[in-house]
Design a protein around this motif. Structure first.
Motif, PDB file in Angstrom:
ATOM      1  N   GLU A   1      48.491  13.171 -83.535  1.00 29.72           N
ATOM      2  CA  GLU A   1      48.476  12.984 -82.082  1.00 29.72           C
ATOM      3  C   GLU A   1      49.789  12.373 -81.601  1.00 29.72           C
ATOM      4  N   VAL A   2      50.293  11.398 -82.346  1.00 32.35           N
ATOM      5  CA  VAL A   2      51.576  10.776 -81.983  1.00 32.35           C
ATOM      6  C   VAL A   2      52.707  11.797 -82.084  1.00 32.35           C
ATOM      7  N   ILE A   3      52.716  12.597 -83.150  1.00 28.62           N
ATOM      8  CA  ILE A   3      53.753  13.622 -83.313  1.00 28.62           C
ATOM      9  C   ILE A   3      53.699  14.627 -82.171  1.00 28.62           C
ATOM     10  N   ALA A   4      52.486  15.050 -81.804  1.00 31.58           N
ATOM     11  CA  ALA A   4      52.329  16.018 -80.721  1.00 31.58           C
ATOM     12  C   ALA A   4      52.833  15.458 -79.395  1.00 31.58           C
ATOM     13  N   GLN A   5      52.716  14.156 -79.205  1.00 28.32           N
ATOM     14  CA  GLN A   5      53.183  13.536 -77.959  1.00 28.32           C
ATOM     15  C   GLN A   5      54.699  13.361 -77.937  1.00 28.32           C
ATOM     16  N   ARG A   6      55.295  13.080 -79.087  1.00 23.13           N
ATOM     17  CA  ARG A   6      56.711  12.736 -79.130  1.00 23.13           C
ATOM     18  C   ARG A   6      57.631  13.925 -79.438  1.00 23.13           C
ATOM     19  N   PHE A   7      57.104  14.938 -80.126  1.00 25.68           N
ATOM     20  CA  PHE A   7      57.965  16.035 -80.561  1.00 25.68           C
ATOM     21  C   PHE A   7      58.524  16.880 -79.414  1.00 25.68           C
ATOM     22  N   PRO A   8      57.787  17.130 -78.313  1.00 22.33           N
ATOM     23  CA  PRO A   8      58.369  17.940 -77.225  1.00 22.33           C
ATOM     24  C   PRO A   8      59.701  17.414 -76.721  1.00 22.33           C
ATOM     25  N   LEU A   9      59.857  16.106 -76.623  1.00 21.20           N
ATOM     26  CA  LEU A   9      61.141  15.532 -76.179  1.00 21.20           C
ATOM     27  C   LEU A   9      62.241  15.859 -77.187  1.00 21.20           C
ATOM     28  N   THR A  10      61.956  15.644 -78.463  1.00 23.58           N
ATOM     29  CA  THR A  10      62.958  15.919 -79.492  1.00 23.58           C
ATOM     30  C   THR A  10      63.313  17.397 -79.536  1.00 23.58           C
ATOM     31  N   LEU A  11      62.318  18.267 -79.397  1.00 24.26           N
ATOM     32  CA  LEU A  11      62.562  19.705 -79.399  1.00 24.26           C
ATOM     33  C   LEU A  11      63.450  20.109 -78.230  1.00 24.26           C
ATOM     34  N   GLU A  12      63.142  19.611 -77.044  1.00 24.51           N
ATOM     35  CA  GLU A  12      63.959  19.955 -75.879  1.00 24.51           C
ATOM     36  C   GLU A  12      65.373  19.409 -76.012  1.00 24.51           C
ATOM     37  N   LEU A  13      65.506  18.187 -76.512  1.00 22.50           N
ATOM     38  CA  LEU A  13      66.827  17.596 -76.715  1.00 22.50           C
ATOM     39  C   LEU A  13      67.632  18.411 -77.723  1.00 22.50           C
ATOM     40  N   ALA A  14      66.981  18.884 -78.775  1.00 24.17           N
ATOM     41  CA  ALA A  14      67.662  19.695 -79.798  1.00 24.17           C
ATOM     42  C   ALA A  14      68.117  21.028 -79.219  1.00 24.17           C
ATOM     43  N   VAL A  15      67.252  21.675 -78.444  1.00 21.76           N
ATOM     44  CA  VAL A  15      67.597  22.973 -77.852  1.00 21.76           C
ATOM     45  C   VAL A  15      68.751  22.828 -76.858  1.00 21.76           C
ATOM     46  N   LEU A  16      68.691  21.809 -76.007  1.00 22.67           N
ATOM     47  CA  LEU A  16      69.771  21.594 -75.041  1.00 22.67           C
ATOM     48  C   LEU A  16      71.088  21.286 -75.748  1.00 22.67           C
ATOM     49  N   SER A  17      71.033  20.447 -76.777  1.00 26.06           N
ATOM     50  CA  SER A  17      72.245  20.085 -77.519  1.00 26.06           C
ATOM     51  C   SER A  17      72.854  21.297 -78.197  1.00 26.06           C
ATOM     52  N   LEU A  18      72.002  22.123 -78.807  1.00 23.65           N
ATOM     53  CA  LEU A  18      72.486  23.324 -79.478  1.00 23.65           C
ATOM     54  C   LEU A  18      73.110  24.292 -78.477  1.00 23.65           C
ATOM     55  N   ALA A  19      72.459  24.464 -77.316  1.00 25.13           N
ATOM     56  CA  ALA A  19      72.991  25.366 -76.299  1.00 25.13           C
ATOM     57  C   ALA A  19      74.358  24.890 -75.797  1.00 25.13           C
ATOM     58  N   ILE A  20      74.477  23.590 -75.542  1.00 25.73           N
ATOM     59  CA  ILE A  20      75.751  23.035 -75.079  1.00 25.73           C
ATOM     60  C   ILE A  20      76.835  23.225 -76.134  1.00 25.73           C
ATOM     61  N   ALA A  21      76.475  22.983 -77.394  1.00 23.20           N
ATOM     62  CA  ALA A  21      77.450  23.112 -78.474  1.00 23.20           C
ATOM     63  C   ALA A  21      77.959  24.540 -78.614  1.00 23.20           C
ATOM     64  N   LEU A  22      77.059  25.500 -78.540  1.00 23.58           N
ATOM     65  CA  LEU A  22      77.463  26.895 -78.688  1.00 23.58           C
ATOM     66  C   LEU A  22      78.254  27.385 -77.479  1.00 23.58           C
ATOM     67  N   ILE A  23      77.839  26.965 -76.291  1.00 20.11           N
ATOM     68  CA  ILE A  23      78.538  27.383 -75.071  1.00 20.11           C
ATOM     69  C   ILE A  23      79.972  26.851 -75.044  1.00 20.11           C
ATOM     70  N   ILE A  24      80.165  25.632 -75.545  1.00 14.79           N
ATOM     71  CA  ILE A  24      81.499  25.027 -75.551  1.00 14.79           C
ATOM     72  C   ILE A  24      82.280  25.415 -76.808  1.00 14.79           C
TER      73      ILE A  24
END
Length: 319
Positions: A91-114
């Motif tokens: 339950e804790v993982i399910a609550q906290r993982f969406p933030l980490t997933l979104e942060l990872a996707v945004l970071s990866l997108a920024i890195a590839l775009i730049i």
């Protein structure tokens, strides 16, 4: 398909190895969950009270029995109860993982775009001033730790501009898209900048290698335009090292950007693991690490499959 099935079969074996390592490692840390939870007050417990708490948390038996109980629960979908949060681990993982997933996707997108355009641009202007500038900026980005960049950015925003980034409770994307991007935009940019430096360097190196291949020189000799040679002939083959780097980095990000999450007080998975280690929350640490390991395995498998899409000459079944 044979390669895919073979990889899936190895997943349980790898997860078993990870489970044993994390189980032993967390117990090698001095102290126990009772002392970490109660602090100095743990000294006031009577032997009977401490024994009752040890039994409640499942740490009253030897390690072999504890591991057997835990892994049997995992096989049944029960990762245990977190003493830090007072909730089931999943339950804790399910609550906290969406933030980490979104942060990872945004970071990866920024890195590839730049990073990718910068690396390709530098490769096409080898040893010129623009190439030197890209390499210098990339070197600075790789050499500077994320926490240093994060602290400097926070100081500049707060001290010079009076701006305080949104911290604390995670604002979901569906709940408030603008608030969500405001909260995660700056941490993602900081993580993405460091990763973009690595992407730029590997993109430049890979593109230089491809541009020296015979088929590229042949295309140039036939009068194919420079832009077509780069974007249609060279880029696809140059992407394979970038995909490898991106997969590894994305796996790390899914494990939680611990320092950045801590600096910006983001309640992500990395911060959960850090707090759980400090509290000797065995169930939380073990469950989170298993989840992170599974993410790594899935990402690596997807990267291997992507190789075939980029270069059909690769045959995974023969590897």
């Amino acid at each position: 398909m044979t390669y895919f099935l073979r990889r899936l079969i190895t997943f349980p074996l790898i997860m078993l190895g990870v489970s044993i390592l994390v189980f032993v490692a967390i117990r090698l840390i001095p102290g126990d969950s009772i002392t970490a939870m109660l602090g100095t007050e743990s000294g006031l417990l009577t032997p009977d009270q401490r024994a009752a708490l040890a039994q409640y948390f499942g740490i009253d038996q030897n390690w072999l029995v504890q591991y057997g109980r835990w892994i049997w629960g995992v096989l049944q979908g029960d990762f245990g109860l977190s003493i830090t949060y007072g909730k089931p681990v999943l339950e804790v993982i399910a609550q906290r993982f969406p933030l980490t997933l979104e942060l990872a996707v945004l970071s990866l997108a920024i890195a590839l775009i730049i990073g990718m355009p910068a690396g390709i641009y530098a490769a096409t202007r080898q040893d010129k001033l623009s190439d030197l500038i890209v390499r210098m900026v990339a070197m600075i980005g790789q050499s500077t730790p994320n926490f240093v960049i994060g602290l400097v950015v926070l100081y500049i925003l707060s001290a010079l501009f009076g701006i305080s980034p949104t911290m604390g409770r995670y604002i979901g994307l569906r709940e408030d898209p603008i608030g969500n991007l405001t909260q995660l935009g700056l941490p993602a940019l900081i993580l993405g900048f460091s990763f973009a430096a690595s992407v730029a360097r590997i993109s430049r190196s890979s593109m230089l290698d491809v541009l020296n291949e015979d088929y590229v020189r042949t295309a140039r000799a036939k009068g194919v335009k420079r832009g077509s040679v780069i974007w249609k002939h060279a880029l696809r083959n140059a992407l394979i090292p970038v995909v490898t780097l991106s997969g590894v980095e994305f796996g790390y990000l899914l494990g939680g950007a611990v320092i950045v999450e801590q600096i910006f007080a983001l309640p992500g998975l990395g911060r959960v693991v850090l707090e759980a280690i400090g509290q000797r929350d065995y169930a939380m640490v073990q469950g989170s690490i298993l989840f992170i390991a599974l993410n790594f395995l899935v990402v690596n498998l997807l990267v291997d499959l992507l190789y075939v899409a980029l270069d059909p000459r690769i045959r995974l079944e023969t590897r």
